[in-house]
Design an enzyme around this catalytic site. Structure first.
Site, PDB file in Angstrom:
ATOM      1  N   HIS A  77      53.298  42.534 -36.293  1.00  0.00           N
ATOM      2  CA  HIS A  77      54.542  43.178 -35.897  1.00  0.00           C
ATOM      3  C   HIS A  77      54.901  44.225 -36.944  1.00  0.00           C
ATOM      4  CE1 HIS A  77      58.093  43.717 -33.619  1.00  0.00           C
ATOM      5  NE2 HIS A  77      58.928  43.022 -34.359  1.00  0.00           N
ATOM      6  N   CYS A 131      55.810  48.343 -31.351  1.00  0.00           N
ATOM      7  CA  CYS A 131      56.657  48.227 -32.539  1.00  0.00           C
ATOM      8  C   CYS A 131      56.263  49.218 -33.624  1.00  0.00           C
ATOM      9  CB  CYS A 131      56.616  46.804 -33.075  1.00  0.00           C
ATOM     10  SG  CYS A 131      54.933  46.176 -33.352  1.00  0.00           S
ATOM     11  N   ASN A 177      64.955  44.572 -36.212  1.00  0.00           N
ATOM     12  CA  ASN A 177      63.888  44.304 -35.257  1.00  0.00           C
ATOM     13  C   ASN A 177      64.019  45.262 -34.071  1.00  0.00           C
ATOM     14  OD1 ASN A 177      61.650  43.103 -34.142  1.00  0.00           O
ATOM     15  ND2 ASN A 177      62.502  41.045 -34.075  1.00  0.00           N
TER      16      ASN A 177
END
Length: 341
Positions: free
Chosen positions: A288, A119, A308
């Protein structure tokens, strides 16, 4: 032809401001909840976001190790952008660049990082893609390669285990990054190499995912048939650091485009389906990094608009909304971005 990308790297520590509220104290019994008891607790004890049961092991495969919270991995030089410190009267109640820059397709694109804690690279590459388009007023539409960053920047972190977005931006500055795209796509130098996990509507099914994927090796060459060489396809920028506040984040987004946030993830986020997320219960599970594109307010509750990287069938068509002004989960502490000059 190289598109010179001058970047303003932000490593943002958020102090308390007039727009912030104290963090909510989570009861010890709520902190220990997991699985179905956690889902039931969320359904009964909060109304900001809707939840649905999600297998936690699969959820953890998409997170970074907690060690990447390290705040010392930042550029040495701090540069303050005086223009962003001007009066804040012109900050609107809501801002969504998908309205102003509707022709920038990257703003609508939701990548799929699959079972890899990439990520940090995926969100950084996505923000860079948006800012290239915005700076060119829609004339330059590319997707920067997350694969190039996650595989070739050995000092940015540890590939699929995790890394630092701020280092990903420095890698852009030092070495340049080529174009990319989703798994099994053509028309770019280095598309993503890890296939999506499981079924996603009518899209091609590549198989299930077991455990964390291995980090693909670094390949300093483009796909066979791509018309440019690896060196000529790179995009560059100049990186430095900016003093932060929530309003400075907003002003930088308005001026330059999306930023990247790194935050602590708790198990209640695994069950998010829609609404405004604010940590309520559950165990700490990892870190994240996500792309923050704008902000808004719903029934008096302020939020960030966040893209996301878990496919467009997750959350609100791949996006979610995060509570704004409370520094929930440390969301407003560690942000990185690049602005095009």
């Amino acid at each position: 032809m190289k598109y010179l990308f001058f970047a303003l790297c932000l490593y943002l520590y958020q102090g308390i401001s007039e727009a912030e509220v104290p963090a909510e104290q989570i009861p010890l019994e709520a902190q220990a909840l997991s699985g179905l008891p956690l889902v039931e607790y969320l359904q009964k004890n909060q109304r900001l976001f809707e939840v649905t049961a999600t297998p936690v092991p699969y959820f953890k495969q998409r997170l970074m190790d907690l060690k990447y919270i390290d705040q010392n991995n930042i550029p040495d030089e701090e540069v303050e952008d005086e223009e962003l410190e001007e009066n804040n009267d012109d900050i609107p109640e809501s801002y969504d660049p998908r309205i102003q820059w509707a022709n920038c397709s990257s703003l609508f694109h939701i990548p799929d990082q699959a079972n890899c804690g990439s990520c940090w690279a995926v969100s950084s590459a996505a923000a860079m893609s948006d800012r290239i388009c915005i700076a060119s007023k829609g004339a330059k539409q590319v997707l920067i390669s997350a694969q190039d960053v996650v595989s070739c920047c050995t000092w940015c972190g540890d590939g699929c285990e995790g890394g630092w977005p701020i280092s990903a931006f420095r890698f852009h500055a030092d070495e340049g990054v080529v174009t990319g795209g989703d798994y099994n796509t053509k028309g770019s130098c280095r598309p993503y190499e890890i296939h999506p996990c499981g079924h996603h509507g009518n899209e091609t099914y590549y198989g299930e995912c077991v455990g964390m994927a291995d980090t693909p090796r670094c390949k300093r060459r483009c796909l066979l048939g791509y018309p440019k060489s690896y060196p000529s396809d790179r995009y560059y920028k100049k990186a430095y650091q900016l003093k932060n506040s929530v309003k400075a984040i907003q002003k930088d987004i308005m001026k330059n485009g999306p930023v990247v946030a790194t935050y602590t993830v708790y198990e209640d986020f695994a069950h998010y389906r829609s609404g405004i997320y604010k940590h309520k219960a559950g165990r700490k599970t990892g870190l994240h990094a996500v792309k923050v594109i704008g902000w808004g307010e719903e029934k008096g509750t302020p939020y960030w608009i966040v893209a996301n990287s878990w496919h467009d069938d997750w959350g609100e068509n791949g996006f979610f909304r995060m509570h704004r002004g409370s520094n929930d989960c440390g969301f407003e502490e560690r942000m990185a971005a690049g602005s095009v000059q």
